[in-house]
Write a protein that holds these residues in place. Structure first.
Motif, PDB file in Angstrom:
ATOM      1  N   ALA A 166      18.280 -15.708  56.992  1.00 15.55           N
ATOM      2  CA  ALA A 166      19.910 -14.746  56.821  1.00 15.55           C
ATOM      3  C   ALA A 166      20.740 -13.858  56.322  1.00 15.55           C
ATOM      4  N   ASN A 182      26.406 -14.631  52.564  1.00 14.58           N
ATOM      5  CA  ASN A 182      28.312 -14.162  52.840  1.00 14.58           C
ATOM      6  C   ASN A 182      29.145 -15.494  51.296  1.00 14.58           C
ATOM      7  N   LEU A 239      29.273 -26.557  69.712  1.00 15.84           N
ATOM      8  CA  LEU A 239      30.312 -26.023  68.648  1.00 15.84           C
ATOM      9  C   LEU A 239      30.196 -24.990  67.528  1.00 15.84           C
ATOM     10  N   MET A 240      28.990 -25.183  67.694  1.00 17.82           N
ATOM     11  CA  MET A 240      28.446 -23.624  66.277  1.00 17.82           C
ATOM     12  C   MET A 240      28.097 -22.321  67.302  1.00 17.82           C
ATOM     13  N   ASP A 241      28.393 -22.547  68.472  1.00 13.80           N
ATOM     14  CA  ASP A 241      27.730 -21.405  69.731  1.00 13.80           C
ATOM     15  C   ASP A 241      25.992 -20.710  69.039  1.00 13.80           C
ATOM     16  N   ARG A 242      25.692 -22.554  69.073  1.00 10.97           N
ATOM     17  CA  ARG A 242      23.836 -21.709  68.544  1.00 10.97           C
ATOM     18  C   ARG A 242      23.169 -22.114  70.138  1.00 10.97           C
ATOM     19  N   ILE A 271      24.318 -21.200  57.697  1.00  8.21           N
ATOM     20  CA  ILE A 271      25.290 -21.126  57.650  1.00  8.21           C
ATOM     21  C   ILE A 271      25.423 -19.991  58.800  1.00  8.21           C
ATOM     22  N   ASP A 272      24.936 -19.185  58.749  1.00  5.10           N
ATOM     23  CA  ASP A 272      25.261 -17.960  59.151  1.00  5.10           C
ATOM     24  C   ASP A 272      24.650 -17.464  60.742  1.00  5.10           C
ATOM     25  N   LEU A 273      24.275 -18.582  61.119  1.00  2.16           N
ATOM     26  CA  LEU A 273      23.188 -18.974  61.696  1.00  2.16           C
ATOM     27  C   LEU A 273      23.996 -19.448  63.961  1.00  2.16           C
ATOM     28  N   MET A 274      25.605 -19.511  62.829  1.00  2.00           N
ATOM     29  CA  MET A 274      26.737 -20.078  63.731  1.00  2.00           C
ATOM     30  C   MET A 274      27.048 -18.517  65.046  1.00  2.00           C
ATOM     31  N   GLY A 275      27.419 -19.136  65.965  1.00  2.00           N
ATOM     32  CA  GLY A 275      27.407 -17.570  66.524  1.00  2.00           C
ATOM     33  C   GLY A 275      28.825 -17.032  66.825  1.00  2.00           C
ATOM     34  N   PRO A 276      29.703 -15.804  67.138  1.00  2.00           N
ATOM     35  CA  PRO A 276      30.372 -14.935  67.307  1.00  2.00           C
ATOM     36  C   PRO A 276      31.364 -15.845  67.808  1.00  2.00           C
ATOM     37  N   THR A 290      32.267 -19.319  67.648  1.00  2.00           N
ATOM     38  CA  THR A 290      32.728 -20.649  66.758  1.00  2.00           C
ATOM     39  C   THR A 290      33.847 -20.087  66.292  1.00  2.00           C
TER      40      THR A 290
END
Lengths: 309, 309
Positions: free
Chosen positions: A3, A6, A228-231, B29-34, B36
Motif C-alpha cells: 500500500a 505515510n 479494533l483495527m476495523d479489518r 499499518i495502513d490496512l487499518m480501516g476507517p 479504527t
C-alpha cells in the motif's frame, strides 16, 4: 502488494520520548547478567528498547497497558495443540511475513533472476503428509469445489536446468475453507495434502482443488484485534507449497488466484506479485475442469541471504 | 536507582533495517480501516512499527520468532484469576514501572518540591481491604518477622499543610514472602492489609511488619525469561501504599528498607531514591521493636502530568 506509505515516524512523536528518564531503559537492559548469551542479549535488548520506546512515544496509559496484559493472557488461554493463537496474532500484524522476508531475502546480483518468492508457512502444514505418485489427486474427500490439474517444472535458478527428485509438498483447505484436521467429520486425514517427487527432468503434475477464500477464526484474540483495527478476517484463496531438495534452499510459499477479492488485503500479508496465478479452463481431461501451470525456481543452498551478510 | 547507560542505538544496527522492503510496515499499518478509533490507530500503529523495527534490527530468525510465539502462548496458559503472568512479564522488562512514570511524571516548576514518587501497583492490591482505626495493627496472623510502628504525616505539596481524611491503604507480604491470598493456610483474609484515615492534622500511625525480600514465582514464563537474562527473581523487601483523597492525585507507591541487598537490582524496577527508608529501634512500646517514620506529599489533582501536555 504494498500500500502507499505515510509519515508514521513524524519527528513530533519521536521527540516526546525524551520527556522521561533517559537512564531507565539502559538500566533495565544492563541488568542482564554476564551469563546471558550474546545473541539473547542482542535480541532481548532490542525488544525491550523498542517496547519502551513505543510506550513513551504514545504516552501509554495504565488502562491501555492493562488492556494489553489481559490481551496477552487471553492468547494462551484459547490456544491448544491445534490452535496457535499466538502465531495468528503475529500473522495479522505482519510479523510472520516479515520474519519470512528476513530469512529468505537473498543477495541477488543485478540482472540475475530471483528464486520463487517465499511466503509464510502458516499453522496448517503437517509433517505427516504422505508421498503420492505423480498424476495422483490430493482430493480424497467430498467437496463442492472445482478440480484442477496442476503442473509445472522445478528448475535451478542459476543453471536453468530441471531438478529431478525435488520434493513438492502441497496442502490446501477444502471448499468449506477448512483443513483436514479442523474438519474431521467431512475430511479424511491427509485430504488435500501430499508430497510428490519431480521426474528426471524436474516436472511434476497432480490434481488439486481451485482454492477458496476463508476467514481466520474470530472467536478469540485475533477477532478482537481485527475488530479494533476495523479489518476483515479473510485470507485470499491460496495453495500452500513447500519445495525442497538437499542441494537447494527450501522454498515455502503460497499461490493465489488472480481474481480473488482479498488479494490486496490479505489479513496475514502473505501475497507477493510472483505468487499470483491464473487458473485456465481445461478441455479433454475427465478428471479436471481447470488447469494451473506453475514453474518454480530454486536457489542453490550455497547462496547467501541478506541477514547472513 | 539507575545503572550506567550504554550505546544501544548504535548506527550500525539501525542501518540494517533498511535492507528489507521499506513499503511493508506502512502497508500493514495502513490496512487499518476507517472505523479504527484515532487513539487505537496511534497506539497499534506505533506498536506494529516498533515490533517490525525490532525484527529487522536483529534479523529475527524463524526459530527465534517461534520461540517467542510459544513463550506468548505459555503466559496465558499459566495465568489464573490470582496469577497474572502477563503483568509479571511486563514487570520484569520494566514496562509497568515505565507506564507508571508516564502516568505520574508531573510538570514541576524548577525550585518546587516534588510529590512523593509513585511506584508500581503490582498484582497483590485488593479492593476488599477493610478500614481500620488509627493505631491498629495490620498484623493479624502468626509470623516470624519484626513488628514496627509506622507513622507520619500526609501533606499538601503546595500549601505544606496536613491533609485530613486522606485514605492510607497499605498491603505487604508476610515474613514468608507471601501475601494473604497466596497463603490461605497460614494467613487469614486481609492479614497485612488495611485502610486508615488521617486525623485532623494529616497524621497517621499503625503497626506493620518489617518487610521481607521475596522471589517472584519462577515456575512459569517469568522464570524462563529471568534465566535467559541471567537475572535473579528477587524483589527487595517493600511495603505497598496507596494514598488517596478526592482533592489530590492518588499516589500508589512502595517503600524499601535501605539495607536490602536487592535494592539496586529489583527485578521489577520499582525502587526510587525517595522511597528508600530507615527502620529504627523503638523503645518503650510493648507492641513493636522497630519504628518507621514516613511523610507523604500529595499533589493537588489540578496539577498537569507531562503526558497531558
Amino acid at each position: 502488494m504494498s500500500a502507499t506509505t505515510n509519515g508514521v515516524e513524524a519527528n513530533g512523536i519521536k521527540a516526546s520520548a525524551h520527556r522521561y528518564d533517559p537512564d531507565f531503559t539502559p538500566a533495565v537492559i544492563d541488568l542482564m547478567g554476564p551469563k546471558t548469551q550474546p545473541r539473547t542479549r542482542q535480541v532481548l535488548g532490542s525488544l525491550i528498547r523498542h517496547i519502551h520506546d513505543f510506550a513513551r512515544e504514545v504516552d501509554l496509559t495504565n488502562e491501555e497497558w492493562m488492556m494489553g496484559v489481559r490481551f496477552i493472557n487471553s492468547i494462551g488461554q484459547i490456544s491448544t495443540p491445534t490452535r496457535n493463537e499466538g502465531q495468528r496474532i503475529c500473522d495479522i500484524i505482519g510479523l510472520e511475513s516479515l520474519v519470512d522476508e528476513i530469512a529468505h531475502k537473498l543477495v541477488i546480483e543485478s540482472g540475475s533472476d530471483s528464486p520463487t518468492s517465499s511466503s509464510i508457512l502458516g499453522p496448517f502444514w503437517s509433517p505427516h503428509a504422505p508421498f503420492r505418485e505423480l498424476g495422483e489427486s490430493i482430493v480424497r474427500s467430498p467437496h463442492t469445489g472445482h478440480v484442477a490439474l496442476m503442473r509445472g517444472r522445478i528448475t535451478d535458478l542459476v543453471t536453468k536446468r530441471g531438478i529431478p527428485n525435488a520434493v513438492f509438498d502441497i496442502w490446501q483447505a477444502s471448499s468449506n475453507g477448512k483443513y483436514d484436521f479442523q474438519d474431521p467429520e467431512n475430511q479424511e486425514p491427509n485430504n488435500l495434502r501430499g508430497k510428490f517427487r519431480t521426474d528426471a527432468d524436474g516436472y511434476y503434475h497432480l490434481y488439486i482443488l481451485h482454492p477458496t477464500a476463508y476467514s481466520l477464526p474470530t472467536d478469540g484474540p485475533a477477532g478482537v484485534l481485527l475488530e479494533l483495527m476495523d479489518r476483515h478476517p479473510f485470507r485470499p484463496a491460496h495453495i500452500h507449497l513447500m519445495i525442497s531438495h538437499p542441494e537447494y534452499k527450501t522454498v515455502t510459499t503460497q499461490l493465489f488466484p488472480r481474481d480473488d477479492q482479498y488479494l490486496s488485503s490479505d489479513t496475514v500479508f502473505a501475497v507477493k506479485n510472483d505468487l499470483v496465478v491464473d487458473f485456465k479452463p481445461l478441455k479433454g481431461d475427465p478428471k479436471a475442469e481447470l488447469e494451473l501451470e506453475y514453474n518454480i525456481r530454486l536457489a542453490p543452498s550455497t547462496m547467501k541471504t541478506i541477514s547472513h551478510l
